[in-house]
Enzyme design. Structure first.
Site, mmCIF file in Angstrom:
data_model
loop_
_atom_site.group_PDB
_atom_site.id
_atom_site.type_symbol
_atom_site.label_atom_id
_atom_site.label_comp_id
_atom_site.label_asym_id
_atom_site.label_seq_id
_atom_site.Cartn_x
_atom_site.Cartn_y
_atom_site.Cartn_z
ATOM 1 C CD GLU A 175 -2.794 -1.295 0.081
ATOM 2 O OE1 GLU A 175 -2.885 -0.342 -0.714
ATOM 3 O OE2 GLU A 175 -3.367 -2.373 -0.083
HETATM 4 C C1 LIG Z 1 2.955 -9.562 0.493
HETATM 5 C C2 LIG Z 1 2.612 -8.490 -0.493
HETATM 6 C C3 LIG Z 1 1.276 -8.218 -0.743
HETATM 7 C C4 LIG Z 1 0.942 -7.243 -1.686
HETATM 8 N N1 LIG Z 1 -0.385 -7.044 -2.011
HETATM 9 C C5 LIG Z 1 -0.697 -6.272 -3.098
HETATM 10 C C6 LIG Z 1 -2.029 -6.226 -3.602
HETATM 11 O O1 LIG Z 1 -2.958 -6.821 -3.051
HETATM 12 N N2 LIG Z 1 -2.260 -5.501 -4.733
HETATM 13 C C7 LIG Z 1 -1.284 -4.825 -5.380
HETATM 14 O O2 LIG Z 1 -1.560 -4.209 -6.402
HETATM 15 N N3 LIG Z 1 0.005 -4.844 -4.916
HETATM 16 C C8 LIG Z 1 0.311 -5.551 -3.802
HETATM 17 N N4 LIG Z 1 1.609 -5.605 -3.340
HETATM 18 C C9 LIG Z 1 2.629 -4.808 -4.014
HETATM 19 C C10 LIG Z 1 3.122 -3.647 -3.150
HETATM 20 O O3 LIG Z 1 2.135 -2.656 -3.040
HETATM 21 C C11 LIG Z 1 4.422 -3.143 -3.776
HETATM 22 O O4 LIG Z 1 5.400 -4.145 -3.554
HETATM 23 C C12 LIG Z 1 4.874 -1.828 -3.190
HETATM 24 O O5 LIG Z 1 3.991 -0.793 -3.558
HETATM 25 C C13 LIG Z 1 6.289 -1.447 -3.609
HETATM 26 O O6 LIG Z 1 6.464 -1.580 -4.979
HETATM 27 P P1 LIG Z 1 7.726 -2.422 -5.532
HETATM 28 O O7 LIG Z 1 7.730 -3.718 -4.820
HETATM 29 O O8 LIG Z 1 7.656 -2.445 -7.004
HETATM 30 O O9 LIG Z 1 8.971 -1.624 -5.047
HETATM 31 P P2 LIG Z 1 9.655 -0.349 -5.813
HETATM 32 O O10 LIG Z 1 8.581 0.592 -6.251
HETATM 33 O O11 LIG Z 1 10.567 -0.893 -6.832
HETATM 34 O O12 LIG Z 1 10.437 0.293 -4.622
HETATM 35 C C14 LIG Z 1 11.746 -0.133 -4.212
HETATM 36 C C15 LIG Z 1 12.321 0.910 -3.242
HETATM 37 O O13 LIG Z 1 12.407 2.170 -3.908
HETATM 38 C C16 LIG Z 1 11.711 3.152 -3.180
HETATM 39 N N5 LIG Z 1 11.069 4.092 -4.114
HETATM 40 C C17 LIG Z 1 10.445 3.822 -5.272
HETATM 41 N N6 LIG Z 1 9.965 4.954 -5.810
HETATM 42 C C18 LIG Z 1 10.294 5.964 -4.980
HETATM 43 C C19 LIG Z 1 10.099 7.373 -4.971
HETATM 44 N N7 LIG Z 1 9.404 7.991 -5.943
HETATM 45 N N8 LIG Z 1 10.582 8.083 -3.932
HETATM 46 C C20 LIG Z 1 11.239 7.491 -2.936
HETATM 47 N N9 LIG Z 1 11.467 6.171 -2.878
HETATM 48 C C21 LIG Z 1 10.995 5.410 -3.887
HETATM 49 C C22 LIG Z 1 10.687 2.410 -2.343
HETATM 50 O O14 LIG Z 1 10.313 3.138 -1.192
HETATM 51 C C23 LIG Z 1 11.451 1.138 -2.018
HETATM 52 O O15 LIG Z 1 12.256 1.346 -0.901
HETATM 53 C C24 LIG Z 1 1.965 -6.531 -2.355
HETATM 54 C C25 LIG Z 1 3.298 -6.788 -2.071
HETATM 55 C C26 LIG Z 1 3.632 -7.773 -1.168
HETATM 56 C C27 LIG Z 1 5.092 -8.066 -0.935
#
Ligand SMILES: Cc1cc2nc3c(=O)[nH]c(=O)nc-3n(C[C@H](O)[C@H](O)[C@H](O)COP(=O)(O)OP(=O)(O)OC[C@H]3O[C@@H](n4cnc5c(N)ncnc54)[C@H](O)[C@@H]3O)c2cc1C
Length: 602
Positions: free
Chosen positions: A442
């Site tokens: 989220e």
């Molecule tokens: C167990 C689990 C359940 C989940 N459930 C759902 C679900 O039901 N539906 C759904 O759609 N998704 C779901 N997710 C996905 C989750 O919302 C994302 O993993 C999360 O939003 C982070 O995206 P990412 O993993 O691509 O990380 P990235 O976006 O690649 O982020 C990696 C790092 O970079 C940082 N970062 C990225 N962009 C910025 C920025 N602009 N400024 C500062 N820092 C930044 C982040 O804070 C993080 O530390 C789930 C994930 C998990 C692991």
């Protein structure tokens, strides 16, 4: 293993004294939320949590959810039956609209109840939490036909909801979503693409699953302004609303995770066999805006996960500390027998920090939930506007700060157990593993911190925060004037915290326009600063009210409980509010090192 008991006296105190449940019950539509009714609801929830959900928490962790070759997901033993009971008892519809079969309770009551579910079994609670978000999105933006077809079943819990944003290349950045939605002659769409990490994307609780999916229509503009929202049911509906053909959405794998093992996290393939039938929610290209409705609620809900799991870790560690005997407690009589570790000052410090942090996060969460209720229902447009501005400011703090605190509380929970904490049998490790996701999904803490600054603080030129500062200054004055050394000591720390927060906000407002990089270098520390000061102010209010109730002798609650409220606020002031001036310095001066090295030198 300890048994979870919802902290009902504390919850009642926060709801009534800090969040103003009595005022909410005067709003149209909330007449049933009297303190007697809410009391009965809390007690029932507490019983269900202790008897049914808490004992399943470890089972869920050990067994996890599994996927077979046919794409069927099986949840751990007992979860399906617990979900059936949960729905039969009406918990799924607690705060949902009576128009669709819900009970219309305020969000404040729902927040307290959600805390209870999260404390007992966070992996279980994720399913109703996501269903609630999907219901809200359809209710606010869906057509009448969509509402009639889906909402009664979803409110009853007969069908569950999911939220499908994430794709391999699109996580924090939704602009990168590229699932496709192709319009059909009959007004429906065919959806194609893969979504990853979808919570409860497939399971065995119910016959149908209602996926809310972000996708792009063929002529959509690039970026977030070209994304639309679709309802894509696992089973399509016949004319009469009964379940029809299987839709073209399938679970292709489940993730192996650090925690929340009972919650199936699915990779979903849409459209491998001709396209999944989807129905547009609202208008094309407004999907991200609509999804934010869901995300805001879900973000608040994840904040309450932080509170719930913090409380659970605290209760578990406290139970252990009272029993574990180790060494003579410093200061005890010469020759005294070894005492329980709860007597050691350092263990007491850890337990008090767990307790105070959780109480601060709870107070922030409940106060925010009450603001959302006023923003929905208050008769005065001015009050609705003000409460909404406050709630919007608070949501990234409730989400970001409460979940970061949960890392500390669950970490301390292990530390209190010593070596046993590192051993799975103690149960303390599961809380740490489960809590770990809360700062990520989220929207990560980094995204919450950016939101707090970019969307909340800067967009209204700091007005909503200035209103909060004014009311915190009132709390400080009342503490200074109370004629109590204890309250004055809390007040002095709060005052230093308010100054630090105001200073940091002023600096941010002065620099964001010219150089957002130096400001966002301190976004995380600013979020923590805001959480500490706002949370500390709520505990300070609690201490004032407790002292007043103790003094008047008509205490709302017993004297020991009220004394403990003051002691907890004092602990938070001396151990957490003290960090505020240092965080201010980090926000204002910390960018140099953050930005010094090139990307490939980090
Ligand atoms: C167990 C689990 C359940 C989940 N459930 C759902 C679900 O039901 N539906 C759904 O759609 N998704 C779901 N997710 C996905 C989750 O919302 C994302 O993993 C999360 O939003 C982070 O995206 P990412 O993993 O691509 O990380 P990235 O976006 O690649 O982020 C990696 C790092 O970079 C940082 N970062 C990225 N962009 C910025 C920025 N602009 N400024 C500062 N820092 C930044 C982040 O804070 C993080 O530390 C789930 C994930 C998990 C692991």
């Amino acid at each position: 293993m300890s048994q979870y008991h919802a902290p009902l006296a504390e919850m009642r105190f926060v709801m009534n004294e800090l969040a103003g449940l009595g005022e909410l019950a005067k709003l149209t539509g909330f007449e049933d939320a009297t303190s007697d009714t809410v009391e009965a609801v809390l007690e029932e929830a507490a019983r269900f949590a202790t008897d049914v959900l808490d004992p399943l928490n470890r089972v869920g962790d050990r067994q996890g959810a599994s996927l077979d070759a046919s794409g069927q997901v099986t949840t751990p033993s007992g979860f399906r039956d617990a979900y059936r009971q949960f729905c039969e008892l009406g918990w799924n519809g607690l705060s949902k609209s009576p128009d669709f079969g819900g009970q219309g309770m305020p969000r404040l009551v729902a927040a307290a109840i959600d805390e209870i579910w999260n404390a007992a079994n966070m992996a279980f609670e994720l399913c109703p939490m996501l269903t609630a978000g999907a219901i809200e999105a359809i209710e606010l933006h869906g057509s009448e036909a969509l509402k009639r077809a889906y909402l009664p079943k979803m409110v009853a819990g007969e069908w569950t909801g999911t939220m499908n944003l994430t794709e391999p290349q699109a996580g924090s950045d939704l602009a990168a979503v590229n699932a496709k939605a192709v319009p059909q002659a009959d007004g429906s769409y065919r959806i194609f693409g893969n979504k990853i990490f979808i919570t409860y994307g497939e399971h065995d609780y119910t016959d149908n699953i209602v996926h809310l999916v972000l996708a792009r229509t063929p002529d959509a503009p690039p970026g977030t302004k070209g994304i639309s929202l679709f309802v894509v049911p696992k089973f399509r509906l016949n004319e009469d609303g009964s379940l029809g053909a299987r839709n073209d959405v399938h679970c292709v794998s489940l993730e192996h995770k650090l925690g929340i093992h009972a919650s199936p996290t699915a990779v979903l393939a849409f459209g491998d066999n001709g396209g999944a039938v989807g129905h547009l929610v609202g208008e094309q290209n407004h999907g991200v805006e609509y999804m934010f409705v869901m995300m805001n609620l879900a973000r608040f809900g994840v904040g309450m996960q932080g509170v719930g799991i913090g409380e659970r870790a605290y209760q578990h560690a406290r139970a252990y500390a009272r029993e574990r005997v180790q060494g003579r407690v410093v200061g005890s009589a010469k020759g005294a027998a070894p005492g329980s570790i709860a007597g050691h000052p350092d263990v007491r410090r850890m337990l008090m920090t767990m307790r105070a942090s959780t109480e601060a996060a709870r107070a922030l969460g409940y106060v925010t939930a009450a603001a959302l209720d006023h923003a929905d229902r208050h008769e005065s447009a001015e009050v609705r506007r003000r409460e909404l501005a406050f709630a919007e400011l608070m949501i990234p703090i409730v989400k970001g700060w409460s979940t970061e605190l949960a890392q500390k509380t669950t970490y301390l929970g292990i530390q209190v157990h010593g070596g046993l904490g590192f051993i799975e049998e103690s149960g303390a490790a599961q809380y740490l593993r489960d809590a770990r996701i809360t700062t990520i999904y989220e929207g990560t803490t980094g995204i919450q911190a950016n939101d707090l600054i970019g969307r909340k603080l800067v967009r209204d030129d700091g007005k909503a925060l200035a209103d909060v500062v004014t009311s915190m200054r009132g709390v400080h004055l009342a503490l200074s004037d109370a004629g109590s050394d204890e309250l004055a000591a809390i007040g002095a720390r709060l005052h230093a915290g308010i100054e630090a927060l105001e200073d940091a906000s002023r600096w941010i407002l002065a620099h964001y326009g010219n150089d957002p990089r130096i400001v966002l270098a301190g976004a995380g520390p600013f979020l923590e600063l805001a959480g500490i000061v706002l949370g500390g102010a709520q505990l300070a209010r609690a201490a004032l009210i407790a002292a007043r109730n103790l003094g008047s002798g008509n205490g709302n609650g017993d004297a020991a409980f009220l004394q403990a409220k003051i002691a907890t606020a004092r602990h938070f002031a001396d151990h957490c509010l003290t960090l505020a001036p240092a965080l201010r310095d980090t926000v204002v001066d910390g960018a140099a090192g953050v930005l010094a090295l090139a990307d490939d030198e980090l």
